[in-house]
Design an enzyme around this catalytic site. Structure first.
Site, PDB file in Angstrom:
ATOM      1  N   ILE A 158       0.843  -1.199   0.000  1.00 45.85           N
ATOM      2  CA  ILE A 158       0.000   0.000   0.000  1.00 45.85           C
ATOM      3  C   ILE A 158       0.878   1.249   0.000  1.00 45.85           C
ATOM      4  O   ILE A 158       1.755   1.403   0.849  1.00 45.85           O
ATOM      5  CB  ILE A 158      -0.918   0.015   1.237  1.00 45.85           C
ATOM      6  N   GLY A 188       8.192   5.240   1.876  1.00 47.15           N
ATOM      7  CA  GLY A 188       7.211   5.130   2.948  1.00 47.15           C
ATOM      8  C   GLY A 188       5.911   4.479   2.525  1.00 47.15           C
ATOM      9  O   GLY A 188       5.432   4.697   1.427  1.00 47.15           O
ATOM     10  N   SER A 189       5.324   3.671   3.377  1.00 51.11           N
ATOM     11  CA  SER A 189       4.103   2.963   3.039  1.00 51.11           C
ATOM     12  C   SER A 189       3.814   1.886   4.068  1.00 51.11           C
ATOM     13  O   SER A 189       4.291   1.942   5.190  1.00 51.11           O
ATOM     14  CB  SER A 189       4.227   2.337   1.639  1.00 51.11           C
ATOM     15  N   ARG A 190       3.024   0.861   3.658  1.00 47.49           N
ATOM     16  CA  ARG A 190       2.758  -0.250   4.558  1.00 47.49           C
ATOM     17  C   ARG A 190       2.415  -1.489   3.748  1.00 47.49           C
ATOM     18  O   ARG A 190       2.101  -1.412   2.562  1.00 47.49           O
ATOM     19  CB  ARG A 190       1.638   0.094   5.528  1.00 47.49           C
TER      20      ARG A 190
END
Length: 220
Positions: A158, A188-190
């Site tokens: 994501i 950056g994210s997940r």
């Protein structure tokens, strides 16, 4: 330590911008304002260092285990809950989400070994990665692994507010090896995992995970 191939373009741009910025500051800023030149030098050096660090691949002894579900990325465990999936599955699953800051290693790895039975990219927004709707509203790429024992695990990359590119190397029909690279998310994210309800979760909220090393869950 190595530098990931996805970082070559970004690092090239960063280094050239560093050279141009500091060359221009040397030419056009009067030497009486040396402290401005110093601030620019320190700031631009820090940014280049951060970008190089972002694409690092540290040397690790990666794990493998047929009964293990390993962390797909580095970061902090921010969600552990039973959910009604919005994609692929029709039954309830355990969701484990790992948030990656810009300081984390961003290589994404296969949590299990198995056949890729689903792979889908979704365009979307760029909400902050911890936003409740980021799993369904943000840009994302979803893959589903089918283990030889018949269980299926969904992994969803994501994008966050700063992420500008999701890369996924898996295609339907491919046999994925545990801990090998799944993909990469820039800046950056997940990553969300959706696991069977009988999976025994081995992490808790707030734990720091390492891709290919931290055991997220086990099954018989």
């Amino acid at each position: 330590m190595r530098i990931h191939r996805e970082g070559r373009g970004s690092i090239f741009i960063a280094i050239n911008s560093f050279i141009i910025l500091n060359l221009l500051s040397y030419i056009f800023i009067d030497s009486r304002y040396w402290w401005v030149q110093l601030v620019l030098l320190i700031g631009s050096t820090s940014i280049v260092g951060l970008i190089v660090s972002f694409f690092r691949i540290p040397n690790r002894q990666l794990l493998q285990g047929d009964n293990l579900v390993l962390a797909p990325c580095d970061g902090k465990v921010v969600v552990i809950e039973v959910v009604e999936p919005d994609e692929y599955f029709s039954d309830r699953r355990i969701q484990v989400s790992i948030f990656m800051s810009v300081l984390n290693v961003h290589v994404n790895r296969n949590p299990i070994a198995g056949n890729i039975v689903y792979s889908q990219y979704h365009k979307g927004e760029h909400l902050v990665a911890w936003h409740p709707k980021s799993s369904t509203a943000n840009e994302r790429h979803t893959v589903v692994y089918k283990h030889k024992n018949g269980r299926e695990v969904l992994a969803k990359q994501i994008a966050g507010a700063l992420a500008n590119r999701i890369v996924n190397y898996l295609t339907v029909g491919k046999m994925a090896r545990q801990s090998e690279e799944m993909g990469f998310i820039k800046f950056g994210s997940r990553v969300d995992l959706l696991l069977p309800l009988d999976a025994k979760i081995k992490v808790k909220l707030g734990d720091k995970a390492k891709s290919g090393i931290t055991t997220i869950a086990e099954w018989e």
